[in-house]
Design an enzyme around this catalytic site. Structure first.
Site, PDB file in Angstrom:
ATOM      1  N   TYR A 170       0.793  -1.226   0.000  1.00 36.35           N
ATOM      2  CA  TYR A 170       0.000   0.000   0.000  1.00 36.35           C
ATOM      3  C   TYR A 170       0.825   1.276   0.000  1.00 36.35           C
ATOM      4  CZ  TYR A 170      -3.544  -3.422   1.124  1.00 36.35           C
ATOM      5  OH  TYR A 170      -4.346  -4.515   1.078  1.00 36.35           O
ATOM      6  N   PRO A 210     -11.212  -0.335  -3.174  1.00 35.98           N
ATOM      7  CA  PRO A 210     -12.410  -0.996  -3.693  1.00 35.98           C
ATOM      8  C   PRO A 210     -13.660  -0.139  -3.487  1.00 35.98           C
ATOM      9  CG  PRO A 210     -11.184  -2.386  -2.149  1.00 35.98           C
ATOM     10  CD  PRO A 210     -10.712  -0.983  -1.977  1.00 35.98           C
ATOM     11  N   HIS A 241      -7.665   1.270   1.011  1.00 37.53           N
ATOM     12  CA  HIS A 241      -7.415  -0.122   1.357  1.00 37.53           C
ATOM     13  C   HIS A 241      -6.320  -0.379   2.401  1.00 37.53           C
ATOM     14  CE1 HIS A 241      -7.790  -4.306   0.871  1.00 37.53           C
ATOM     15  NE2 HIS A 241      -8.003  -4.364  -0.427  1.00 37.53           N
ATOM     16  N   SER A 251     -11.688 -12.103  -5.525  1.00 37.46           N
ATOM     17  CA  SER A 251     -11.982 -12.041  -4.106  1.00 37.46           C
ATOM     18  C   SER A 251     -13.445 -12.342  -3.846  1.00 37.46           C
ATOM     19  CB  SER A 251     -11.655 -10.650  -3.585  1.00 37.46           C
ATOM     20  OG  SER A 251     -11.797 -10.636  -2.197  1.00 37.46           O
TER      21      SER A 251
END
Length: 627
Positions: free
Chosen positions: A108, A121, A344, A555
């Site tokens: 990240y 997301p 995220h 996912s």
């Protein structure tokens, strides 16, 4: 490689949590956290054996033999592998979690692509029926009240612990998602959490027509505002931000992280701007009151709304109505489309979805009593001084974002033929069944298999995040090859399908126990960098590059609410696939890039639907012999 959400088939969602009348339970969270096992470092030989196995379906025999030599060198007695393994084991003894800090940085904070599409997301909620803007504001007010109700459980440490396969899970992510924000830096970003400060924030940010407002959601006695009171405040905000000609300052957060870091340091040189930015960063969360999106036909409506949640639709639509560095942004549009987007770095999908499930359940509760209409102060409008340089940064950010938005190919599929109850009735893992359908769809399009990433939860361990379930295996390849082979009997195909699903199940279990290969290999590589030894050959090898190039990044994010999460592909020639298996239907979102001629989201969804139906037919026509 940007991490995605967590596989969570067996995680019981929190759902609607009844308020526990324990009052505050200080120390309960810490006591629970301390009782969790620490993330293990898997045995070196086991990981290397599994690594060679996962390469078999994706590399040529020649490449595999070459890699086998490199692996044997690496694993030899007294060799570099053993030394790095010992260093990693030492790190594990000295830290709470040998992986978590490394992972936060590499996945990240050091990742320089824009967070929009590439990392953050979006979540699409069921469409609401608003007659007018009052309906929009009433729903937003109820949503805020529900989120504050959930926050009370976090603050009081009364949030029920979740379990996976009977084992308690790490609850740390819940304590990171509110009152936190990512802050850009020239080479590495940071995340700041303001909830544990001496004066925790009591305000949220509301954005309307690109204008930001600070709205206090607690009274001076510490009680939260009711939905009625919040509604009144939202009306004030709405009525004082009707003009749409404002500079969309939030669009700066959509840029490449280095570009944004430069613009950020320039932006906050001004005192007014700095105070406004700090207010956004410190807020509990953000609520974006969006304009309606351009009308589209019903068949593509959901795909377009998913885009609104993920990126806002571009500079001419709602992308300026965001601050993408903010961990949690709820989106409520005038036309009834709603959802959220989240940054995220602090959390995976399941905690976000648990919060959403709670809010959606909470919003169904009737107002028992009308709350007293006491005079409330006008929410504070945040001011920004726009210099010519900042205006130029905004214009460049708009151009870059619009290119990204145009490039994203997004398709929502609501698969209505059956849901997770069908594979369950066949005594098969629904997640494994869906993953095999994806393998089959991909193979039918491309005539080959590819590296497939599925997120697995490591929350059984203290501060655990995720590892990778490698859904493509020798067994999945055998199944997809057999499915359209006329020389194979149907019964053989059934057995190969069952074997492939079983193989996926056992890799999932291994991953959840902390024994998958991906994070371990990453740890060995990062340990080599830290120990200043030269990068071992196995990490410079073509096979390693192929293994880490995930054409399918997938996912499962289950929820009680009929929602669906979405994200962009992680490689230019790949797909992002997220799904929520409900009892009688499955929600999918597939993403790809228009700039890649080989990929097409609608084509993959078409093949995915066909694969699911063909697999059902196969099983129904050849039932297992009753024992």
């Amino acid at each position: 490689m940007v991490e995605r959400q967590q596989q969570g088939e067996k995680i019981k969602p929190l759902g609607f949590l009844k308020p526990i009348s324990l009052g505050k339970v200080p120390g309960r969270f810490q006591a629970h956290q301390n009782s969790l096992p620490r993330l293990p470092v898997p045995p070196l030989q086991q990981t290397l054996d599994h690594y060679l196995q996962i390469l078999q379906p994706i590399v040529s025999e020649e490449e595999w033999n070459n890699t086998k030599q490199l692996v044997d060198e690496f694993r030899s007695s007294g060799g570099v592998g053993e030394r790095l393994q010992k260093s990693l084991e030492r790190r594990a003894r000295k830290t709470d979690n040998w992986l978590s800090e490394w992972w936060l940085k590499t996945a990240y904070l050091q990742y320089r692509q824009p967070v929009v599409i590439h990392s953050s997301p979006g979540v699409l909620l069921p469409k609401q029926d608003f007659v007018d803007s009052q309906g929009q504001l009433r729903f937003a007010a109820k949503l805020i009240e529900g989120a504050l109700d959930f926050k009370a459980m976090i603050d009081n440490e009364t949030l029920p612990v979740e379990y996976l396969g009977g084992k308690p899970l790490c609850m740390n992510q819940y304590y990171q998602i509110l009152s936190s924000c990512r802050i850009p830096g020239p080479k590495q970003d940071s995340v700041t959490n303001y909830s544990r400060t001496t004066k925790p924030p009591i305000h949220i940010i509301v954005v309307h027509n690109f204008q930001f407002f600070e709205l206090d959601v607690y009274h001076s006695d510490g009680t939260p505002l009711t939905a009625d009171q919040i509604f009144t405040q939202l009306e004030k905000i709405w009525n004082s931000s009707l003009q749409t000609n404002k500079e969309p300052i939030g669009i700066l957060t959509t840029n490449h992280r280095n570009t944004w870091a430069k613009a950020y340091s320039n932006l906050i040189k001004d005192k007014t701007n700095k105070a406004s930015v700090r207010s956004i960063q410190k807020s509990i969360f953000t609520v974006c009151l969006d304009a309606p999106m351009p009308r589209v036909s019903d068949d593509i409506y959901k795909s377009r709304v998913a885009g609104q949640m993920l990126h806002g639709g571009g500079s001419k639509q709602n992308s300026g109505n965001r601050w993408f560095d903010k961990t949690l942004q709820f989106i409520v549009a005038e036309d009834g489309s709603c959802g959220l987007v989240y940054e995220h770095a602090t959390a995976e999908g399941p905690p976000i979805v648990a919060l959403l499930d709670h809010i959606m359940e909470f919003s169904k509760k009737p107002e028992l009593v009308r709350s007293p209409m006491i005079p409330l102060p006008m929410p504070k409008k945040l001011r920004f001084n726009i210099t010519p340089e900042i205006k130029s940064d905004i214009e460049k950010a708009k151009q870059n974002l619009n290119i990204m938005v145009q490039d994203l190919d997004l398709t929502v599929l609501v698969f209505h033929h059956f849901g997770k109850s069908f594979p369950k009735a066949e005594k098969m893992s629904p997640d494994g069944f869906i993953q095999m359908a994806l393998q089959l769809a991909y193979y039918r399009i491309y005539g080959q298999t590819c590296s497939t990433y599925e997120s697995a939860s490591l929350r059984m361990f203290h501060l655990g995040r995720t590892d990778t379930i490698r859904s493509n295996s020798v067994d999945s390849l055998n199944f997809v090859k057999a499915m359209d082979n006329t020389n194979m009997t149907e019964q053989m195909k059934v057995e190969l399908l069952r074997k492939a699903v079983m193989s996926h199940r056992s890799y999932t279990d291994m991953a959840i126990r902390g024994e998958a290969i991906d994070r371990h290999l990453l740890g060995l590589k990062l340990q080599a960098i830290e120990d200043l030894v030269s990068i071992p050959e196995i990490f410079m090898d073509t096979s390693y590059a192929i293994a880490m190039h995930f054409n399918l990044s997938t996912s499962q994010v289950p929820a009680k609410t009929d929602c669906i999460m979405c994200f962009g592909p992680v490689v230019p020639d790949g797909y992002g696939v997220c799904y929520n298996p409900m009892a009688e239907h499955i929600n999918f979102v597939v993403s790809a890039y228009n700039s890649c001629a080989e990929t097409n989201a609608a084509r993959l969804t078409h093949y995915l639907e066909k694969a699911l139906l063909d697999m059902r037919t196969l099983l129904q026509e050849h039932p297992r012999a009753k024992l």
